[in-house]
Structures are given as C-alpha cells and as structure tokens.
Scaffold this motif. Structure first.
Motif, PDB file in Angstrom:
ATOM      1  N   ASN A  14       0.846  -1.195   0.000  1.00 52.18           N
ATOM      2  CA  ASN A  14       0.000   0.000   0.000  1.00 52.18           C
ATOM      3  C   ASN A  14       0.879   1.243   0.000  1.00 52.18           C
ATOM      4  N   LYS A  49       0.930   3.753   2.041  1.00 52.55           N
ATOM      5  CA  LYS A  49       1.436   4.181   3.355  1.00 52.55           C
ATOM      6  C   LYS A  49       2.778   3.524   3.667  1.00 52.55           C
ATOM      7  N   ASN A  50       2.879   2.222   3.425  1.00 54.24           N
ATOM      8  CA  ASN A  50       4.149   1.528   3.673  1.00 54.24           C
ATOM      9  C   ASN A  50       5.251   2.070   2.765  1.00 54.24           C
ATOM     10  N   SER A  73       6.292   5.583   3.951  1.00 52.90           N
ATOM     11  CA  SER A  73       7.125   5.466   5.156  1.00 52.90           C
ATOM     12  C   SER A  73       8.561   5.108   4.786  1.00 52.90           C
ATOM     13  N   MET A  75      -3.738   3.482   2.012  1.00 48.78           N
ATOM     14  CA  MET A  75      -3.412   4.706   1.276  1.00 48.78           C
ATOM     15  C   MET A  75      -3.378   4.350  -0.203  1.00 48.78           C
ATOM     16  N   GLU A 134      -3.162   9.281  -3.242  1.00 42.85           N
ATOM     17  CA  GLU A 134      -2.669   9.897  -2.004  1.00 42.85           C
ATOM     18  C   GLU A 134      -1.151   9.722  -1.883  1.00 42.85           C
ATOM     19  N   PHE A 135      -0.651   8.521  -2.230  1.00 42.82           N
ATOM     20  CA  PHE A 135       0.800   8.308  -2.227  1.00 42.82           C
ATOM     21  C   PHE A 135       1.470   9.305  -3.171  1.00 42.82           C
ATOM     22  N   ASN A 149       1.794  12.878  -1.872  1.00 40.54           N
ATOM     23  CA  ASN A 149       2.839  12.985  -0.848  1.00 40.54           C
ATOM     24  C   ASN A 149       4.236  12.790  -1.437  1.00 40.54           C
TER      25      ASN A 149
END
Length: 135
Positions: free
Chosen positions: A39, A41-42, A45, A72, A76-77, A80
């Motif tokens: 995903n 988010k990972n 990060s 996410m 969205e990724f 960011n």
C-alpha cells in the motif's frame, strides 16, 4: 547477463500481479533489486525514512504504482511523494499501473508531470522490457 537498472519498486496490493511482474523482471534480468509495498502508506514510510538516512543504492529508479489500494491509495501516495521526490538527488521515473480503464483516471494521471505513463493491467513482457531499456 547484466541488469538494466539497480532498483525498481512496485506499490500494489494485488499479489498475483506482483508475482507475475516479479517473475518477468527476474527472468529477464531487468533489475538487481525489487522493492515491493502492498500500500501507499508503507511505501511512503520507506521513502520518508530514506530522507533521514539517504543511501542512493536504496532509492528506486522506477516506481510502478497502483491506484486502488487499501490504507493509502495511489493518488494519495503520489501527492505525498511529489512533495519529497526532489530531495533524493536521483531521477525516479513513476508509472501508474492500474486495472482501471476509466478515462478520468487516465486523464488525471497523464496530467501529472511526475507520471511518465499510465499502463493498464496486465502489463506485458514487451512493455516491461521497453520501460527498463529506455530508462
């Protein structure tokens, strides 16, 4: 046979797709290392952690990003990632890879200058070889 690039990255929650692309990349020796995140988010990060401890050998040259993922999504990724990508000191080529054939998704993706292209799943061996060879 030498690899065409050092590091590529897949951000996708579809394990069948990931396994297929991984096999193609390995069998064709398209890159040395493949980073896989389920995903956005990972993946985000991971990239944020590199900002604190940059090692160019860990930064992918190519990212294959799915749009529809849990936690996410790709949009969205992307929002960011665009904010931080210039801090890596390395060109990172980003491809959207999606099963969505929605013209609005395709148009939106192609309107983002940081997106090199929009590929519709399933990606073919020839498409992958072409992407890795032009990089």
């Amino acid at each position: 046979m030498s690899h065409l690039i050092d590091v590529a990255c897949i951000i996708d929650d579809d394990t069948i797709y990931i396994n297929l692309v991984k096999r193609i990349i390995e069998s064709k020796h398209l890159c040395k290392n493949l980073l896989i995140f389920e995903n956005g988010k990972n993946a985000l990060s991971f990239f944020e952690a590199i900002l604190n401890n940059p090692k160019k050998e860990n930064i992918p040259e190519i990212i294959f990003l799915d749009l529809n993922m849990p936690i996410m999504d790709g949009w969205e990724f992307l929002a960011n990632f665009i904010r931080i990508k210039n801090n890596f000191g390395k060109t990172i080529t980003l491809y959207i890879v999606s099963s969505s054939i929605n013209p609005l998704d395709i148009k939106k993706a192609k309107s983002i200058s940081d997106v090199k292209d929009y590929l519709i799943k399933p990606v073919t061996i020839k498409e992958l070889e072409s992407i890795f060879s032009i990089h």
